[in-house]
Design a protein around this motif. Structure first.
Motif, mmCIF file in Angstrom:
data_model
loop_
_atom_site.group_PDB
_atom_site.id
_atom_site.type_symbol
_atom_site.label_atom_id
_atom_site.label_comp_id
_atom_site.label_asym_id
_atom_site.label_seq_id
_atom_site.Cartn_x
_atom_site.Cartn_y
_atom_site.Cartn_z
ATOM 1 N N ALA A 64 -10.821 -9.393 -15.927
ATOM 2 C CA ALA A 64 -9.018 -8.875 -15.572
ATOM 3 C C ALA A 64 -8.898 -7.823 -16.308
ATOM 4 C CB ALA A 64 -8.550 -10.990 -15.897
ATOM 5 N N LEU A 65 -9.056 -7.852 -17.378
ATOM 6 C CA LEU A 65 -8.561 -6.842 -17.869
ATOM 7 C C LEU A 65 -9.297 -5.711 -18.069
ATOM 8 C CD1 LEU A 65 -7.994 -5.894 -20.778
ATOM 9 C CD2 LEU A 65 -9.776 -6.374 -21.646
ATOM 10 N N ILE A 70 -4.534 -7.520 -16.597
ATOM 11 C CA ILE A 70 -3.468 -7.311 -18.170
ATOM 12 C C ILE A 70 -4.199 -6.388 -18.894
ATOM 13 C CG2 ILE A 70 -3.986 -10.503 -17.418
ATOM 14 C CD1 ILE A 70 -6.101 -10.090 -19.494
ATOM 15 N N ASP A 71 -2.912 -6.477 -19.724
ATOM 16 C CA ASP A 71 -3.667 -5.126 -20.816
ATOM 17 C C ASP A 71 -4.343 -5.655 -22.328
ATOM 18 O OD1 ASP A 71 -2.383 -3.264 -19.416
ATOM 19 O OD2 ASP A 71 -0.550 -4.382 -19.495
ATOM 20 N N GLN A 86 -18.509 -3.751 -23.034
ATOM 21 C CA GLN A 86 -17.239 -4.067 -21.393
ATOM 22 C C GLN A 86 -16.065 -4.010 -21.956
ATOM 23 O OE1 GLN A 86 -18.307 -7.583 -18.679
ATOM 24 N NE2 GLN A 86 -19.720 -7.828 -20.720
ATOM 25 N N ILE A 87 -15.504 -4.170 -23.364
ATOM 26 C CA ILE A 87 -13.735 -4.218 -23.337
ATOM 27 C C ILE A 87 -14.234 -3.766 -25.041
ATOM 28 C CG2 ILE A 87 -13.314 -5.797 -22.176
ATOM 29 C CD1 ILE A 87 -13.359 -7.475 -24.797
ATOM 30 N N ALA A 88 -13.312 -3.471 -25.921
ATOM 31 C CA ALA A 88 -12.765 -2.631 -26.689
ATOM 32 C C ALA A 88 -12.512 -3.873 -27.593
ATOM 33 C CB ALA A 88 -11.752 -1.630 -26.989
ATOM 34 N N PHE A 89 -12.045 -3.816 -29.563
ATOM 35 C CA PHE A 89 -11.815 -4.882 -29.775
ATOM 36 C C PHE A 89 -11.118 -4.479 -30.695
ATOM 37 C CE2 PHE A 89 -14.850 -7.692 -28.405
ATOM 38 C CZ PHE A 89 -14.452 -8.777 -28.472
ATOM 39 N N ASP A 198 -10.592 2.421 -22.775
ATOM 40 C CA ASP A 198 -10.051 3.773 -22.702
ATOM 41 C C ASP A 198 -9.074 3.229 -23.292
ATOM 42 O OD1 ASP A 198 -8.724 2.574 -21.029
ATOM 43 O OD2 ASP A 198 -8.900 3.694 -19.465
ATOM 44 N N ALA A 199 -7.817 2.409 -23.827
ATOM 45 C CA ALA A 199 -6.865 2.246 -24.528
ATOM 46 C C ALA A 199 -6.742 2.519 -25.892
ATOM 47 C CB ALA A 199 -6.638 0.422 -24.387
ATOM 48 N N ASP A 200 -6.937 3.381 -26.478
ATOM 49 C CA ASP A 200 -7.112 4.164 -27.846
ATOM 50 C C ASP A 200 -5.971 3.894 -28.317
ATOM 51 O OD1 ASP A 200 -9.970 4.330 -27.864
ATOM 52 O OD2 ASP A 200 -9.265 6.143 -26.892
ATOM 53 N N ASP A 201 -4.521 4.291 -27.981
ATOM 54 C CA ASP A 201 -2.817 4.251 -28.281
ATOM 55 C C ASP A 201 -3.212 3.193 -28.382
ATOM 56 O OD1 ASP A 201 -3.109 7.198 -28.026
ATOM 57 O OD2 ASP A 201 -2.064 7.402 -26.931
ATOM 58 N N LEU A 202 -2.790 1.912 -26.988
ATOM 59 C CA LEU A 202 -2.585 0.525 -28.118
ATOM 60 C C LEU A 202 -3.238 -0.412 -28.601
ATOM 61 C CD1 LEU A 202 -1.474 -1.874 -26.568
ATOM 62 C CD2 LEU A 202 -3.733 -2.742 -24.770
ATOM 63 N N ARG A 203 -4.640 -0.133 -28.741
ATOM 64 C CA ARG A 203 -5.808 -0.344 -29.936
ATOM 65 C C ARG A 203 -5.008 0.614 -30.755
ATOM 66 N NH1 ARG A 203 -9.326 1.445 -31.868
ATOM 67 N NH2 ARG A 203 -10.331 2.512 -30.539
ATOM 68 N N GLU A 204 -4.599 0.970 -31.564
ATOM 69 C CA GLU A 204 -4.177 1.820 -32.470
ATOM 70 C C GLU A 204 -2.778 0.704 -33.473
ATOM 71 O OE1 GLU A 204 -5.023 5.790 -32.552
ATOM 72 O OE2 GLU A 204 -7.297 5.475 -32.379
#
Ligand code: GLN
Length: 229
Positions: A64-65, A70-71, A86-89, A198-204
């Motif tokens: 789903a992510l 979902i984001d 598969q994803i980043a944490f 690829d969601a570096d901004d969100l992760r940070e």
């Protein structure tokens, strides 16, 4: 998106898998729990806006992510290398071990994973508990469930002999259902929020939010609310 507006990019949708008390569950038709309060507090510290929560079976959250449904995943999800493919944490926000649940008064009292050899053992599909049964129990008669709630029902009925599950959730089932913890074993798992690779901004931003919520004392408040009932 694509209209050049600057509002949409900061709106995020969260996904979780209820039935995992006290992290996420439905109460009177409402999604509540530690992860709900925690993620909302974390996002409040950022420039993002959490617009809604979507509910999934645990083993479909990563899909789903990556599909863009979902984001962020907030589902007591353990950070591990297999998932990191598969994803980043984000940084970790909670630590847990695993427990083995048995039927209360059922007579089966295992004291370590060796004692589960050849037994009917259940877990929720896609969890680290499932991985432990597959990797560390000899010849298990493994039963996979869409949700731990169904596994606990089967255990209460004596249709399976044990369940492997995160300790804090095992404690909650022990308090509320006819099941008990036979033993707990150390896995040192750490839960993280999941985001696309690829969601570096969100992760940070979420990492800064996680730190801020810890420093402000809000983390402790949320922990007290859901773990000292
Ligand atoms: N922490 C475990 C895992 O990540 C279980 C999570 C869950 O069932 N929600 O697999």
């Amino acid at each position: 998106g694509g209209d050049g507006g600057d509002g949409d990019d900061n709106q995020i949708v969260a996904g979780t898998a209820p039935g995992f008390r006290p992290f996420e569950m439905n109460e009177d038709g409402e999604l509540v729990g530690f992860d709900v309060d925690h993620l909302e507090a974390v996002v409040d510290e950022t420039d993002y806006e959490l617009t809604s929560w979507e509910e999934f079976e645990f083993d479909t959250l990563i899909q789903a992510l990556n599909n863009g449904n979902i984001d962020v995943i907030a589902a007591a999800m353990t950070i591990n290398d297999e998932r990191r493919e598969q994803i980043a944490f984000t940084d970790p926000y909670y630590s847990a071990d695993q427990s083995v649940l048995v039927q209360t008064g059922g007579g089966f009292q295992p004291s370590d994973l060796d004692d589960l050899a050849g037994r009917t053992v259940g877990a929720q599909s896609g969890t680290t508990g499932e991985g432990i049964i597959e990797d560390e129990v000899e010849d298990p008669d493994y039963r996979s469930y869409e949700n731990y709630v169904y596994a606990v029902e089967e255990l209460e009925q004596g249709r399976i002999e044990a369940i492997v599950i995160d300790q804090p959730v095992a404690e909650s089932f022990e308090a509320n259902r006819e099941v008990e913890i036979a033993f707990t074993f150390e896995t040192g798992e750490e839960y993280g929020l999941g985001v696309r690779q690829d969601a570096d901004d969100l992760r940070e931003a979420l990492n800064e939010g996680i730190a801020a919520v810890q420093e402000s004392g809000e983390y402790e408040e949320i922990t007290r609310k859901w773990f000292d009932e």
